[in-house]
Design an enzyme around this catalytic site. Sequence first.
Site, mmCIF file in Angstrom:
data_model
loop_
_atom_site.group_PDB
_atom_site.id
_atom_site.type_symbol
_atom_site.label_atom_id
_atom_site.label_comp_id
_atom_site.label_asym_id
_atom_site.label_seq_id
_atom_site.Cartn_x
_atom_site.Cartn_y
_atom_site.Cartn_z
ATOM 1 C CB THR A 15 3.598 10.631 6.329
ATOM 2 O OG1 THR A 15 4.450 10.005 7.275
ATOM 3 C CG2 THR A 15 4.414 11.401 5.328
ATOM 4 C CE LYS A 107 1.906 2.002 -1.277
ATOM 5 N NZ LYS A 107 1.735 3.300 -0.722
ATOM 6 C CD GLU A 192 7.442 2.609 5.352
ATOM 7 O OE1 GLU A 192 7.016 1.878 6.264
ATOM 8 O OE2 GLU A 192 6.758 3.014 4.408
ATOM 9 C CG ASP A 203 5.224 0.597 -2.462
ATOM 10 O OD1 ASP A 203 4.238 0.925 -1.786
ATOM 11 O OD2 ASP A 203 5.763 1.352 -3.300
ATOM 12 C CE LYS A 207 3.362 2.974 -4.701
ATOM 13 N NZ LYS A 207 4.716 3.460 -4.375
#
Length: 428
Positions: A15, A107, A192, A203, A207
């Site tokens: 992507t 990340k 996803e 996730d 970050k």
Amino acid sequence: MEAKKIQVALLGLGTVGTGVYKVLERQKEEMLAKIGVELEIRRILVRNLEKAAAKVKDPGILTNDWKTIIEDESIDIVIEVMGGLEPARTYMLEALKAGKNVVTANKDLMATNGRELMDTAKAAGRDLLFEAAVAGGIPIIRPLKQCLAGNHIEEVIGIVNGTTNFILTKMTEENMEFQEALDLATELGYAEADPTADIEGLDAARKMAILASIAFNSRVTFDDVYTEGITKVTARDIRYAKEMGCHIKLLGKARNTEEGIEVSVHPMLIDSRHPLASVNDSFNAVFVKGDAVGDTMFYGRGAGELPTASAIVGDVFDVARNMLSGCTGRISCTCYKSLPIKKMADINSRYFMRLQVDDRPGVLAAVTSVFGNNNVSIEQFIQKRKKGDLAEIVVITEEVVERNFNDSLRILETMSMIKDISAVIRVY
Ligand code: NAP
Ligand code: HSE
């Protein structure tokens, strides 16, 4: 005279890699005027050459052999967009040691091995830039490291995961339950196939580790971030929050206190008038409080092919400019402090709690006395509805030490008059 060229290699053509390829192609005409040099993609590392061939003009630049990149002295910049810890870590370390500059969106890797990578870049005198690793297309790392460098940053709060923000927005605006909203996010391609990293807050935690490190100049890793996802949030909690003038958001929260760094990711009620409350759908935003600048907010697309590529290409242009000026490695690791990480139990929070209790005299008094005995002050105590022999009550606490709240919770869990503790959500 032929214009000077800087050669780059892409690691990965998924992507983000495809987005970087497209944006560099779009910028071709203007690049020389903009940054004083042309950039040429010399190699692209992929696993499956056949699958990748349809995505590029010249399939001759594709390779599945890392050696053809690391041993090519003409390649100055490696753009890592493969993801994962290995072999990305090894490739990035090898590239830096070989004198190449590195730009990455990774990340996972920056939140766990950031120090090792930054130290290696510093020793090599090369740039390691990672603007895309936090909040995709939103500029936040460079602003924190450079534009806001004159501030003592007190707090960074962010909506840094688009999938969960989309889900919570649907639950808020269309009264969907979590699973229905997740199914919609999957159908529309936001979530996803395995959504665990998003819905469990992992996730966002990666970050926040990166943001806290940069904002507070002290290394914070993924393991330091207390993390809760959104799977237990219900449409009813969101409705009650709305009645109280609040939204529920998955917030990453990092605070620089005198006792150390507080860093966490969990659902929170936030006043509907706060700018973060109106960040909806898959958008991200990061709210930064500095002692000189005051409040600032950075808003935009936190993921996706082109927004993420926008951040990466910005980094690549920066590296190219640094190379032309002979000053790569100019801004390396900014973690010059070593601050402790505060335990969650020592942090102060306000709480929203929803309980199902026996509908009989003395129950509310018993619940309030548990809180009182544990030094938990109550701000609001509301009986919401009756259903059969049960009453539903909502409690909002004042700011309390988490340890005290947890002690109360443990006692409430053992009381036979309390049939269910249906929700416990912090309040910003
Ligand atoms: P992706 O679509 O899965 O693409 C990864 C690409 O890397 C694929 O082309 C894959 O090849 C290739 N690859 C993986 N391992 C490889 C290996 N060992 N050797 C060669 N090629 C390899 O992932 P993505 O969404 O582009 O994400 C890439 C990175 O950007 C990740 O670190 C991610 O966290 C970060 N990021 C993504 C977004 C986003 O919106 N997607 C936003 C911000 C940051 P195959 O297809 O052959 O497996
Ligand atoms: N899965 C992430 C999100 C995008 O939903 O925001 C990549 O960081």
